[in-house]
Structure formats: C-alpha cells, structure tokens
Design an enzyme around this catalytic site. Structure first.
Site, short mmCIF file in Angstrom:
data_model
loop_
_atom_site.label_atom_id
_atom_site.label_comp_id
_atom_site.label_asym_id
_atom_site.label_seq_id
_atom_site.Cartn_x
_atom_site.Cartn_y
_atom_site.Cartn_z
N LYS A 147 0.82 -1.17 0.01
CA LYS A 147 0.09 -0.07 0.02
C LYS A 147 0.73 1.31 0.02
O LYS A 147 2.17 1.24 0.32
CB LYS A 147 -0.98 0.09 1.00
CG LYS A 147 -0.30 0.17 2.41
CD LYS A 147 -0.98 -0.23 3.61
CE LYS A 147 -0.22 -0.14 4.90
NZ LYS A 147 -1.03 -0.70 6.27
N TYR B 286 17.21 30.08 8.74
CA TYR B 286 16.08 30.91 9.42
C TYR B 286 16.27 31.28 10.74
O TYR B 286 16.81 30.06 11.47
CB TYR B 286 14.64 30.13 9.06
CG TYR B 286 14.26 30.48 7.78
CD1 TYR B 286 13.82 31.47 7.21
CD2 TYR B 286 13.99 29.26 6.86
CE1 TYR B 286 13.58 31.72 5.75
CE2 TYR B 286 13.87 29.43 5.61
CZ TYR B 286 13.60 30.66 5.12
OH TYR B 286 13.01 30.89 3.94
C1 LIG Z 1 -0.29 -1.73 6.80
C2 LIG Z 1 -0.91 -2.95 7.24
C3 LIG Z 1 -0.25 -4.19 7.26
C4 LIG Z 1 1.18 -4.26 7.16
O1 LIG Z 1 1.60 -3.78 8.68
P1 LIG Z 1 3.42 -3.80 8.95
O2 LIG Z 1 3.50 -3.22 10.42
O3 LIG Z 1 3.94 -2.76 7.77
O4 LIG Z 1 4.04 -5.18 8.68
C5 LIG Z 1 -1.02 -5.36 7.44
N1 LIG Z 1 -2.35 -5.13 7.63
C6 LIG Z 1 -2.95 -4.06 7.67
C7 LIG Z 1 -4.48 -4.12 7.77
C8 LIG Z 1 -2.37 -2.92 7.47
O5 LIG Z 1 -3.05 -1.86 7.35
#
Ligand SMILES: *Cc1c(COP(=O)(O)O)cnc(C)c1O
Length: 345
Positions: free
Chosen positions: A33, A242
């Site tokens: 994702k 800055y």
């Molecule tokens: C992002 C996500 C994962 C992966 O989790 P990690 O901690 O990055 O391994 C697995 N399941 C869901 C539902 C997620 O949203």
C-alpha cells in the site's frame, strides 16, 4: 547530479521477504500500500513476485488497479478498504479481492459482482476496520455461504511483544473464525515476530520488507544522497539559516544540500541528525528549510559533492527517533522530487 537520489535495493526487499517467509508457517503475502511505503509499488511488487510472493495487499481499489497493470494476471491483489461505492467496475475489471468490512459492503459486493471473490475483515479489538463480533455473528452464515477467500484481522500492538492486547486479539480472532474452514490471515510484520500462534494460513508483512522496525534483522533498503549545491566559509559569530538558528563558534565551512522538509525531511529531526560524507558524520547547522539543508562540514577538510542522509549507517528508524515519529512515516513522506534509482530485482 543536480537532483537528490533515492536508491532502493530491490534485492534487499526480496531478502527481507524471504527472511520473514522463513519464519512464517504459512504463505507470506506482501503489503505494498501507499506505493510500497513510498518506495515504488510497481518495482517492489514485480521483484517480490519474481521472488515468489503470490498475494499482495493494498489500501484502496485505485492502488490495486495500478498494481494489476504492473503485475499482470495471476497474483492475488487484496484491498483492505473493501468494496467502496463506485468501485465495482474497477474491482471486477482488475480482478481485485476486497476485504469486506461490513454487512453493507457485503451486500454491495454480492449484488454488483455476484460470484466474484472477496475476503472479510474482522475487528478483533483495534476498532478501526472490519466487522465486530456481533455484526459478524449476524453475517457469518450468509458470508460463509458465498465462500470467502480469506478472513483477516489486524493487530493493534504487534510491535510490543509483551502487550496483553496481542493475546486478547488472538483469542478474539480464534473465536470469530472457529470452524469456518476459510484461510485465515492475522499477522503484519510485528505479528510474524510474535511467533507461530499468530501466523495462521497467511502472514502479510509490510514495514519489515522495507527495512523498518520491528524487524531488527532487516537488510537496509533505502539510501538517500543529497547533492551539495554550494559551500561557504563563516567567521566566528556569523549565523546560518532561518531564525539565525546556528551560530559559528569557530571558522566554519557550511555545505548547502538540495532537499528539505518538502521532500519529507522532517524539521523536527534537525537537532540530532547528521549527514554522512563517505561515512563521516557531519552535523546539520540550524533549521531544515523547505528545499535546503545546511551542514557543518568544517571537520571534513574537503567539500563533499553529496551528503548521505539515509543509509546503512543512519537508517530509517534512527531518523524516525530523531524526528519523534516512526519509520513508516519517514518512508511514506519521502517526496516525489527525488530521482528513484533501483538496484537488483
Ligand atoms: C499496513 C498494514 C499491514 C502491514 O503492517 P506492517 O506493520 O507494515 O507490517 C498489515 N495489515 C493491515 C491491515 C495494514 O493496514
């Protein structure tokens, strides 16, 4: 080289996947994702597919459609957000598998795409996505009658092995899925590391593939090299940046590099972060600007062509600690201005 370069080691991503797969009792999927946590979902997923990954998870259907274009037919693409209004054509045409989060989503799916695959996301206590025990109890018979491909849930505290929430969610997930005969998926990266009780039929690591905590043995995946635009000498008492936030205490050489907080280099990390010139750490001088960072290279004795912010010596989690955040946010904030260079795969 005038643009900053983000180098992504696809072989390291695959090695991390294999290492987690070696610890898992069932199939190991890959979470890609948010453009594979900012590193490039097309390249990462294609490399992982060649390494043997057969199942991928994305957050929303649009990501799944783009991933299908990259992977072609074959690999399973599961969508965490389920079946949202307006997604039916994309889910159908691109052969995506929504993880249905509610009875409403289930009705939407079976009406729009009867007979097409789906999974069900169950809420075992995180209270973010998925059917809670009561809703699932009322939906279960109908859902199981439609042959879901997967039942999944997500751990809230998997990166804290001793947290009682882990066992509590495990018990809840077991209760909700007992005697269903459907493949089960529970563990993210932290869940894999909690041990085989948490693995079930499929695990789905994300951050561990990309070299982040809690997978401490992960191979580093990203390096970020920032070109030096200009160097200058300061007399004692002169200031940099800055709010005059750095004052030279001695004759000082300052290098200015081309990246800043608009590229995901959080301002909060400035006080404790270094940039490396061929392994030699140089402190930042003053505040991080939108597109520029000043670095004290006095002790280096030469003007570097580029300085490294992220790499094996100063990894994603060091920067996260310095910025008061987590590795996930460091990675996903890495901006679109970097030239992305891929190794291996
Ligand atoms: C992002 C996500 C994962 C992966 O989790 P990690 O901690 O990055 O391994 C697995 N399941 C869901 C539902 C997620 O949203």
């Amino acid at each position: 080289m005038s643009t900053a370069t983000l180098t992504i080691d696809l072989d390291a991503i695959c090695a991390n996947w294999r290492a987690l797969d070696g610890q898992s009792t069932g199939e190991t999927a890959a979470v890609v994702k948010a453009d594979a946590y900012g590193l490039g979902a097309d390249r990462a997923a294609r490399a992982l597919a060649r390494a043997g990954a057969r199942t991928f998870f994305v957050a929303v259907a649009e990501e799944g459609a783009a991933l299908r274009e990259a992977l072609g037919p074959g690999p399973v693409i599961n969508v965490f957000s389920g079946h949202m209004p307006g997604d039916a054509d994309m889910i159908g045409d691109m052969d995506l598998v929504p993880m249905l989060n509610s009875l409403d989503q289930m009705i939407r799916h079976v009406e729009a795409l009867p007979g097409r695959p789906f999974g069900v996301q169950l809420d075992s206590g995180m209270n973010r996505l998925g059917m809670e025990p009561a809703e699932w109890a009322a939906t279960r018979e109908v859902a199981l009658g439609q042959s879901p491909t997967l039942l999944m849930s997500h751990l809230a505290c998997a990166d804290e092995p001793d947290h009682p929430m882990n066992r509590q969610q495990l018990d809840c997930f077991r209760d909700m899925t007992a005697d269903t005969g459907v493949p089960l998926c529970f563990a993210n990266t932290g869940g894999v590391l909690l041990g085989p009780d948490y693995h079930f039929d499929m695990t789905r690591p994300g951050i561990g593939l990309y070299g982040g905590r809690p997978f401490e043995e992960a191979r580093p995946v990203v390096t970020l090299d920032l070109p030096v635009i200009q160097c200058r000498d300061l007399e004692p008492g002169e200031t940099v940046g800055y709010a005059n936030s750095f004052t030279a205490q001695r004759p000082t050489r300052i290098a200015t590099v081309a990246a800043g907080y608009a590229d995901g280099i959080h301002r909060a990390m400035a006080a404790t972060t270094h940039m490396l010139a061929e392994g030699t750490p140089c402190p930042l001088a003053g505040r991080i600007s939108m597109d520029l960072i000043s670095v004290d290279v006095t002790d280096l004795g030469y003007d570097p062509k580029s300085l490294q912010l992220l790499g094996p010596e100063q990894g994603v989690d060091v920067l996260a600690d310095n910025a008061g955040t987590i590795g996930y946010e460091i990675l996903t904030a890495l901006g679109p201005r970097y030239a992305r260079r891929y190794l291996g795969g």
